[in-house]
Scaffold this motif. Structure first.
Motif, PDB file in Angstrom:
ATOM      1  N   ASP A   1       4.696  13.159 -34.693  1.00 40.26           N
ATOM      2  CA  ASP A   1       4.606  13.449 -33.267  1.00 40.26           C
ATOM      3  C   ASP A   1       3.328  12.820 -32.711  1.00 40.26           C
TER       4      ASP A   1
ATOM      5  N   GLN B   1       1.482  13.234 -30.337  1.00 39.43           N
ATOM      6  CA  GLN B   1       0.437  14.050 -29.732  1.00 39.43           C
ATOM      7  C   GLN B   1      -0.200  15.019 -30.714  1.00 39.43           C
TER       8      GLN B   1
ATOM      9  N   PHE C   1       4.663   3.719 -24.327  1.00 36.36           N
ATOM     10  CA  PHE C   1       3.555   4.597 -23.955  1.00 36.36           C
ATOM     11  C   PHE C   1       3.873   5.418 -22.716  1.00 36.36           C
TER      12      PHE C   1
ATOM     13  N   GLY D   1       6.907   7.786 -25.036  1.00 31.60           N
ATOM     14  CA  GLY D   1       5.867   8.569 -25.684  1.00 31.60           C
ATOM     15  C   GLY D   1       5.790   8.343 -27.187  1.00 31.60           C
TER      16      GLY D   1
ATOM     17  N   TRP E   1       3.884   6.589 -29.511  1.00 28.37           N
ATOM     18  CA  TRP E   1       2.663   5.791 -29.625  1.00 28.37           C
ATOM     19  C   TRP E   1       2.650   4.956 -30.897  1.00 28.37           C
TER      20      TRP E   1
ATOM     21  N   TYR F   1       6.904  13.617 -18.033  1.00 24.47           N
ATOM     22  CA  TYR F   1       6.767  14.351 -19.285  1.00 24.47           C
ATOM     23  C   TYR F   1       5.652  13.772 -20.152  1.00 24.47           C
ATOM     24  N   VAL F   2       5.687  12.449 -20.300  1.00 27.71           N
ATOM     25  CA  VAL F   2       4.697  11.795 -21.168  1.00 27.71           C
ATOM     26  C   VAL F   2       3.291  12.014 -20.616  1.00 27.71           C
TER      27      VAL F   2
ATOM     28  N   LYS G   1       2.297  15.632 -21.267  1.00 31.78           N
ATOM     29  CA  LYS G   1       2.148  15.893 -22.699  1.00 31.78           C
ATOM     30  C   LYS G   1       0.879  15.250 -23.254  1.00 31.78           C
ATOM     31  N   GLN G   2       0.554  14.072 -22.740  1.00 34.43           N
ATOM     32  CA  GLN G   2      -0.615  13.368 -23.247  1.00 34.43           C
ATOM     33  C   GLN G   2      -1.911  14.025 -22.795  1.00 34.43           C
TER      34      GLN G   2
ATOM     35  N   ASP H   1      16.198   7.340 -26.556  1.00 32.44           N
ATOM     36  CA  ASP H   1      15.073   6.411 -26.398  1.00 32.44           C
ATOM     37  C   ASP H   1      15.379   5.061 -27.042  1.00 32.44           C
TER      38      ASP H   1
END
Lengths: 280, 347
Positions: free
Chosen positions: A34, A36, A238, A242, A244, B67-68, B71-72, B337
């Motif tokens: 994940d 994050q 990015f 999301g 990364w 969302y990203v 979340k970041q 995705d």
């Protein structure tokens, strides 16, 4: 030696904003989990594997490199004569001309790219003139030609300026010597001026190639997001997805490509031992 | 002398920056993060005047984008406007704060059919903002037959005149619906089929766009596009040659709601803002301006007659019978995705 302590802020700056982020990218590229949550990270080549095992991504990379190379070549073909002509003017006029060349760059890059939308659109300025003349409107936007146009337009100054600065610094005595020895204008250019200007050309090539191969705004706006470039893929990972790890892996691959070009051009620079104009 | 000058200059710069920084401290701040082109800016001014709260307004383009960003971390918003499936996901991942209904007296004004929906069954986290459908908009002067099907977007006759949305879920939904599947499909085979459809469609597509889609259709740059119903209303207002249709294969019925993220700095102001936006006169003014459909019946009554009866904004129950609401794809999101990345990478 006394100056050494003055370099400390620069070294700090470099490590904080360049070295550490680069290491982070490598770290992300070589791990999975994940994005994050550090505790879920595991060492893995999954992202790199994903890139190289899918023909789709390889195709995107090839396409990006191809468009970047073409736009660099066009910039060189257009830019060299411009730089040469300007450098031949007397210093006063020369500065005015260069200023005129640089003025558009005072405006934001994004705005200048948007401006092309209103020029190239189906109901844009160029097409409305064409239609007034009684022809069918042309499909100017949302294709590779539009992307190339955007790249050449935006990056041309980066080709012209380094070549120009090298050309103006060439010792005129060398040209006189060549003429004294009986060389005509073309031979002088071919044997003296052009070889001496090569460091500027090499700098220009890297300064156009690097932003061109990594751009995502131009392909988004002028290409209508139809076919991604590697820059778009990285942006997508990015900003929207999301992921990364995959984004970093692609950044690394892109960086390797850029490093190869830089290595090639800097090798050339050293061999030619030119003066000025080089950026690194 | 030179030294004195430069010190004076430094002092001036320092003073200016301090005073600028101080300006910002005066009023309490509310950070609002909304979709682009999705609010009447006058309403924000009115809120600032009435409550003495400074609104810092920022916009995003897709739910995934929102969302990203959330979340970041690194950004703190007090009110955000996700769609239903994203709210579901955010609740699941514990990103949202519960809303204190006692602070939102206007909550009672929300129409019953917008409450207790699957994405927030007890209305604990969200207050509905707008709702609508997804459909096809086309220019009647450029398309010579009335369109009524998603399959029309694959008609080669319209090559180079079709604009699709640059949004993962919405565009995949179009292909899934065309194939007769659910737009919440979790079947990888169906999703792969949808991917193939979209890749097949690519040569016909002029561009994939976000909010620019409005300009492209209004100006006649493109003839056919996929849009949200509210945008269609605003577009038809600008160019009466445009028509909006809900395709016969069925479509997506969506709800956007106001929620408060976990790391909100100013929850009190956020609730004031949500309450304000739900007040009938404000909701009406806002809905009238942006063209989207308000979930506040009293507000709808305040709208001009022709808007109230506009089938684009307020379709009858019959017209939206064949619709589906997006659900959080949860674990299968990675497949979504990947598929979307592959579609956008294809030449």
């Amino acid at each position: 030696m006394k100056f050494k302590r003055f370099t400390i802020p620069y070294i700090l700056w470099l490590s904080l904003f360049i070295v550490i982020p680069l290491l982070l990218i490598v770290f992300y590229a070589l791990s999975s989990g994940d994005s994050q949550n550090f505790s879920t990270f595991e060492f893995s080549f999954a992202s790199l594997e994903r890139f190289f095992s899918s023909p789709v991504y390889i195709k995107v990379l090839i396409r990006s490199v191809r468009l970047a190379v073409v736009s660099t070549v066009i910039c060189l073909i257009l830019g060299y004569p411009i730089a040469y002509i300007i450098s031949k003017e007397n210093p006063k006029k020369r500065n005015v001309l260069i200023l005129m060349f640089v003025i558009p760059m005072w405006m934001n890059f994004l705005l200048r790219t948007y401006a092309w939308l209103t020029l190239l659109g189906k109901s844009g300025i160029i097409n409305s003139i064409i239609m007034k003349l009684g022809f069918q409107p042309l499909e100017l936007l949302y294709n590779d030609t539009a992307i190339l146009l955007g790249m050449v337009y935006n990056f041309l100054p980066f080709m012209v300026l380094p070549i120009f600065s090298v050309l103006t610094k060439i010792d005129f005595k060398l040209i006189e010597a060549a003429e004294d020895l009986g060389a005509n204008k073309i031979t002088t250019f071919r044997r003296v001026v052009f070889p001496l200007s090569l460091p500027g050309v090499m700098t220009g090539i890297s300064m156009v190639f690097i932003p061109a191969v990594s751009t995502f705004v131009i392909s988004d706006l002028l290409g209508g997001s139809k076919a991604s470039l590697i820059g778009n893929l990285i942006e997508q990972q990015f900003r929207y997805t999301g992921d990364w790890h995959f984004g970093s892996a692609m950044s690394i691959i892109l960086m390797v490509f850029i490093l190869i070009t830089m290595a090639l051009t800097s090798k050339f620079d050293k061999e030619k031992e030119g003066e000025g104009g080089g950026l690194w | 002398m030179k030294k004195v000058k430069s010190i004076a200059l430094l002092l001036v710069i320092l003073l200016i920056s301090i005073s600028l920084a101080a300006c910002g401290e005066d009023k309490p701040k509310l950070n609002v993060y909304n979709w682009g082109d999705y609010i009447d800016m006058d309403v924000l001014d009115q809120f600032e005047d009435e409550f003495g709260i400074e609104v810092v307004y920022d916009t995003f383009a897709t739910n995934e984008d929102l969302y990203v960003k959330l979340k970041q971390g690194g950004s703190s918003y007090d009110v955000i406007f996700p769609s239903e499936y994203m709210i579901e996901r955010m609740v699941r991942e514990d990103l949202l704060e519960k809303i204190d209904k006692a602070n939102i007296p206007n909550f009672d004004k929300i129409g019953e059919q917008f409450l207790g929906l699957e994405y927030d069954p007890n209305n604990e986290y969200s207050v509905p903002y707008m709702w609508g459908t997804v459909g096809i908009i086309y220019n009647k002067t450029m398309v010579n037959e009335p369109l009524d099907s998603w399959a029309d977007l694959w008609n080669e006759q319209y090559a180079g005149q079709i604009v699709m949305l640059k949004s993962q879920r919405d565009t995949l939904a179009v292909a899934l619906k065309k194939l007769g599947y659910s737009l919440n499909s979790r079947n990888e085979k169906e999703l792969e089929e949808a991917k193939a459809e979209l890749i097949k469609q690519k040569p016909l597509v002029l561009a994939y766009m976000g909010d620019e889609i409005k300009d492209a259709l209004i100006s006649g740059e493109a003839a056919i596009g996929v849009v949200w119903s509210g945008d269609a209303v605003a577009m038809i207002r600008e160019n009466p040659d445009l028509a909006y249709v809900i395709p016969k294969e069925g479509t997506n019925l969506w709800f956007d709601a106001m929620v408060i993220p976990k790391n909100a700095q100013n929850k009190e102001a956020a609730e004031k803002f949500i309450n304000f936006m739900t007040r009938p006169d404000i909701a009406a003014k806002n809905a009238d301006y942006i063209g989207y459909s308000s979930p506040v019946p009293e507000a709808v009554k305040l709208l001009p007659e022709e808007v109230q009866n506009d089938p684009v904004s307020y379709p009858t129950a019959e017209e939206i019978e064949n619709t589906e609401v997006f659900k959080d794809p949860a674990d299968i999101i990675q497949v979504y995705d990947r598929i979307w990345t592959e579609i956008t990478s294809e030449e």
